[in-house]
Design a protein around this motif. Sequence first.
Motif, PDB file in Angstrom:
ATOM      1  N   GLU A  37       0.840  -1.190   0.000  1.00  0.00           N
ATOM      2  CA  GLU A  37       0.000   0.000   0.000  1.00  0.00           C
ATOM      3  C   GLU A  37       0.883   1.252   0.000  1.00  0.00           C
ATOM      4  OE1 GLU A  37      -3.999   1.205   2.383  1.00  0.00           O
ATOM      5  OE2 GLU A  37      -2.372   0.362   3.556  1.00  0.00           O
ATOM      6  N   TYR A  38       1.919   1.248   0.845  1.00  0.00           N
ATOM      7  CA  TYR A  38       2.830   2.382   0.931  1.00  0.00           C
ATOM      8  C   TYR A  38       4.243   1.929   0.572  1.00  0.00           C
ATOM      9  CZ  TYR A  38      -0.961   4.542   3.562  1.00  0.00           C
ATOM     10  OH  TYR A  38      -2.171   5.056   3.937  1.00  0.00           O
ATOM     11  N   ASN A  67      -4.861   1.943  -9.198  1.00  0.00           N
ATOM     12  CA  ASN A  67      -4.032   2.567  -8.166  1.00  0.00           C
ATOM     13  C   ASN A  67      -2.738   3.046  -8.809  1.00  0.00           C
ATOM     14  OD1 ASN A  67      -5.360   2.450  -5.561  1.00  0.00           O
ATOM     15  ND2 ASN A  67      -5.351   0.250  -5.888  1.00  0.00           N
ATOM     16  N   TRP A 169       1.417   3.983  -4.290  1.00  0.00           N
ATOM     17  CA  TRP A 169       0.295   3.346  -3.617  1.00  0.00           C
ATOM     18  C   TRP A 169      -0.095   2.129  -4.437  1.00  0.00           C
ATOM     19  CZ3 TRP A 169      -2.695   4.240   0.733  1.00  0.00           C
ATOM     20  CH2 TRP A 169      -3.954   3.662   0.755  1.00  0.00           C
TER      21      TRP A 169
END
Length: 186
Positions: A37-38, A67, A169
């Motif tokens: 995600e990060y 994303n 992301w």
Amino acid sequence: SIGKPVDLLALIDPARDALSGKWVREGTALRCLGDLEYNKLAIPIDPPDEYKLTVRVARTEGGQKNNESLFVRLPIGPYKANIAIDGYGSTASGIHIDQTIYRDNSFAYRGPPVIPAGATREIVIIQRKDGLNVSSERTSIIDWKGHPRRYSFDTAWVIPGNRLALTSWFQGFRDRKSTRLNSSHI
């Protein structure tokens, strides 16, 4: 501080500078696999108060559909901006100002992604004491004037120290050729 351009890719060691996610060297390029995600990578340089940052980047396979976000953390003195390129599901690019997303005609860019799949784009960032300008392929993405103390960003993107950083992301990116920092021609 006026000087010659610095090749930031030559300074980066993914084993040392990756804070989260998988970052690898591919020849002279740097690649983020987009597995988290990060995904965060700190660039080992404290930039001057005003600078021009040039990044040639391409989206790659990996990560999750919709994303496409690439983020660049930009310190200027004690203040830190976090800009989004194709953020928010590839619908906009911009910067957080005063704890909200800055939206003017440049920020509210919607439509085709700045970095389309399969293409490499040059992103030019000019950070000044009185504002920020981001462009790609002669198209203005962000043109903001104001004091950097107004910069704000999500705490999930915090990077230790006063470093430039590349983050994403759930998206894979490849930084091709050269990433340059230049403080002499801004």
